[in-house]
Each structure stands twice: as structure tokens, then as C-alpha cells.
Design a protein around this motif. Structure first.
Motif, PDB file in Angstrom:
ATOM      1  N   ILE A   5      59.659  54.480  35.502  1.00 30.40           N
ATOM      2  CA  ILE A   5      59.287  53.079  35.637  1.00 30.40           C
ATOM      3  C   ILE A   5      59.421  52.682  37.103  1.00 30.40           C
ATOM      4  O   ILE A   5      60.355  53.098  37.787  1.00 30.40           O
ATOM      5  CB  ILE A   5      60.150  52.177  34.724  1.00 30.40           C
ATOM      6  CG1 ILE A   5      59.572  50.765  34.648  1.00 30.40           C
ATOM      7  CG2 ILE A   5      61.620  52.194  35.133  1.00 30.40           C
ATOM      8  CD1 ILE A   5      60.119  49.924  33.506  1.00 30.40           C
ATOM      9  N   ASP A   6      58.428  51.934  37.591  1.00 27.60           N
ATOM     10  CA  ASP A   6      58.509  51.436  38.964  1.00 27.60           C
ATOM     11  C   ASP A   6      59.057  50.006  38.958  1.00 27.60           C
ATOM     12  O   ASP A   6      59.152  49.380  37.902  1.00 27.60           O
ATOM     13  CB  ASP A   6      57.158  51.546  39.692  1.00 27.60           C
ATOM     14  CG  ASP A   6      56.036  50.716  39.108  1.00 27.60           C
ATOM     15  OD1 ASP A   6      56.248  49.993  38.117  1.00 27.60           O
ATOM     16  OD2 ASP A   6      54.926  50.783  39.647  1.00 27.60           O
ATOM     17  N   PRO A   7      59.460  49.492  40.114  1.00 27.84           N
ATOM     18  CA  PRO A   7      60.033  48.139  40.165  1.00 27.84           C
ATOM     19  C   PRO A   7      59.012  47.083  39.724  1.00 27.84           C
ATOM     20  O   PRO A   7      57.806  47.268  39.895  1.00 27.84           O
ATOM     21  CB  PRO A   7      60.387  47.946  41.636  1.00 27.84           C
ATOM     22  CG  PRO A   7      60.384  49.303  42.235  1.00 27.84           C
ATOM     23  CD  PRO A   7      59.443  50.132  41.419  1.00 27.84           C
ATOM     24  N   PRO A   8      59.484  45.979  39.193  1.00 20.32           N
ATOM     25  CA  PRO A   8      58.567  44.903  38.770  1.00 20.32           C
ATOM     26  C   PRO A   8      58.046  44.110  39.970  1.00 20.32           C
ATOM     27  O   PRO A   8      58.518  43.030  40.282  1.00 20.32           O
ATOM     28  CB  PRO A   8      59.441  44.051  37.845  1.00 20.32           C
ATOM     29  CG  PRO A   8      60.835  44.289  38.309  1.00 20.32           C
ATOM     30  CD  PRO A   8      60.868  45.688  38.835  1.00 20.32           C
ATOM     31  N   THR A   9      57.050  44.686  40.629  1.00 22.30           N
ATOM     32  CA  THR A   9      56.480  44.063  41.833  1.00 22.30           C
ATOM     33  C   THR A   9      55.000  43.722  41.689  1.00 22.30           C
ATOM     34  O   THR A   9      54.356  43.338  42.655  1.00 22.30           O
ATOM     35  CB  THR A   9      56.648  44.988  43.056  1.00 22.30           C
ATOM     36  OG1 THR A   9      56.032  46.244  42.782  1.00 22.30           O
ATOM     37  CG2 THR A   9      58.120  45.203  43.390  1.00 22.30           C
ATOM     38  N   TRP A  10      54.468  43.880  40.487  1.00 24.58           N
ATOM     39  CA  TRP A  10      53.041  43.657  40.259  1.00 24.58           C
ATOM     40  C   TRP A  10      52.827  42.321  39.562  1.00 24.58           C
ATOM     41  O   TRP A  10      53.232  42.143  38.419  1.00 24.58           O
ATOM     42  CB  TRP A  10      52.465  44.804  39.407  1.00 24.58           C
ATOM     43  CG  TRP A  10      52.691  46.117  40.077  1.00 24.58           C
ATOM     44  CD1 TRP A  10      53.738  46.976  39.861  1.00 24.58           C
ATOM     45  CD2 TRP A  10      51.907  46.692  41.101  1.00 24.58           C
ATOM     46  NE1 TRP A  10      53.637  48.052  40.686  1.00 24.58           N
ATOM     47  CE2 TRP A  10      52.522  47.914  41.461  1.00 24.58           C
ATOM     48  CE3 TRP A  10      50.747  46.302  41.751  1.00 24.58           C
ATOM     49  CZ2 TRP A  10      52.007  48.744  42.442  1.00 24.58           C
ATOM     50  CZ3 TRP A  10      50.231  47.136  42.729  1.00 24.58           C
ATOM     51  CH2 TRP A  10      50.856  48.332  43.062  1.00 24.58           C
ATOM     52  N   PRO A  11      52.190  41.356  40.240  1.00 25.10           N
ATOM     53  CA  PRO A  11      51.993  40.035  39.638  1.00 25.10           C
ATOM     54  C   PRO A  11      50.839  40.004  38.632  1.00 25.10           C
ATOM     55  O   PRO A  11      49.869  40.740  38.766  1.00 25.10           O
ATOM     56  CB  PRO A  11      51.675  39.149  40.836  1.00 25.10           C
ATOM     57  CG  PRO A  11      51.044  40.075  41.829  1.00 25.10           C
ATOM     58  CD  PRO A  11      51.714  41.407  41.621  1.00 25.10           C
ATOM     59  N   GLY A  12      50.999  39.142  37.639  1.00 27.09           N
ATOM     60  CA  GLY A  12      49.935  38.941  36.665  1.00 27.09           C
ATOM     61  C   GLY A  12      50.382  38.005  35.567  1.00 27.09           C
ATOM     62  O   GLY A  12      51.515  38.102  35.083  1.00 27.09           O
ATOM     63  N   HIS A  13      49.515  37.090  35.199  1.00 26.45           N
ATOM     64  CA  HIS A  13      49.783  36.163  34.097  1.00 26.45           C
ATOM     65  C   HIS A  13      51.086  35.380  34.288  1.00 26.45           C
ATOM     66  O   HIS A  13      51.828  35.149  33.326  1.00 26.45           O
ATOM     67  CB  HIS A  13      49.801  36.903  32.761  1.00 26.45           C
ATOM     68  CG  HIS A  13      48.590  37.752  32.527  1.00 26.45           C
ATOM     69  ND1 HIS A  13      47.365  37.220  32.206  1.00 26.45           N
ATOM     70  CD2 HIS A  13      48.404  39.099  32.602  1.00 26.45           C
ATOM     71  CE1 HIS A  13      46.481  38.196  32.072  1.00 26.45           C
ATOM     72  NE2 HIS A  13      47.091  39.343  32.313  1.00 26.45           N
TER      73      HIS A  13
END
Length: 89
Positions: A5-13
Motif C-alpha cells: 500500500i502506498d501513502p494516502p496522497t491521491w485526491p479524489g471525491h
């Protein structure tokens, strides 16, 4: 069995997201995702989208934390990468 799992750095919704992948098989990935409560609709081509508030759950269940570039490298090396816009084999 290794799921990453990669860090939560992807924006969306209105949220930030992580990507959950396997470097072994989609079956392994689907089984892990189901075990941590990821809905099937969270699967996109070659990964599951995991909201930031579920990141710790995935890591606690055994997902290995790695950077986004390393995640893509491992997915590609395993032959499991399915980039957007390319025909599926």
C-alpha cells in the motif's frame, strides 16, 4: 503473500486515497481486500483504492507500506500492471 500500500496522497471525491496491490496475483489482492472490508467497486484495473481513514486497517492486516513509485515498479515487475488507456491482453 505480500500486498503493498502506498501513502494516502491521491485526491479524489473530497478524500485522499492509497493504492493497494499484490505482486503475486489478483486473486491474492482480492482475498486481502475482502478480508479488510474493501468493496469490489474499489478495484480499478490493477489495484484497490483505499481511503485514508482505512490505511491503518490495511497496514494492521499485513499490507507493506511503500512509496508510490516503488509500488508501480513492483506491480510492473510482477506483470500485473494494467495502465489506463491500454488494451487488456
Amino acid at each position: 503473500m505480500t500486498v503493498y500500500i502506498d501513502p494516502p496522497t491521491w485526491p479524489g471525491h473530497g478524500r485522499m486515497w492509497s493504492h493497494l496491490v499484490s505482486d503475486v496475483s489478483y486473486d491474492e489482492l482480492h482475498a486481502f481486500a475482502a478480508a479488510i472490508g474493501c468493496p469490489p467497486r474499489a478495484f480499478e484495473r490493477d489495484h484497490y483504492d483505499v481511503p485514508a481513514h482505512r490505511y491503518a486497517d490495511a497496514v494492521g492486516a499485513g499490507a507493506v507500506e511503500i512509496g508510490s513509485k516503488e509500488l508501480v515498479r513492483r506491480l510492473t515487475a510482477a506483470g500485473l500492471r494494467r495502465p489506463k488507456g491500454r488494451a487488456q491482453a
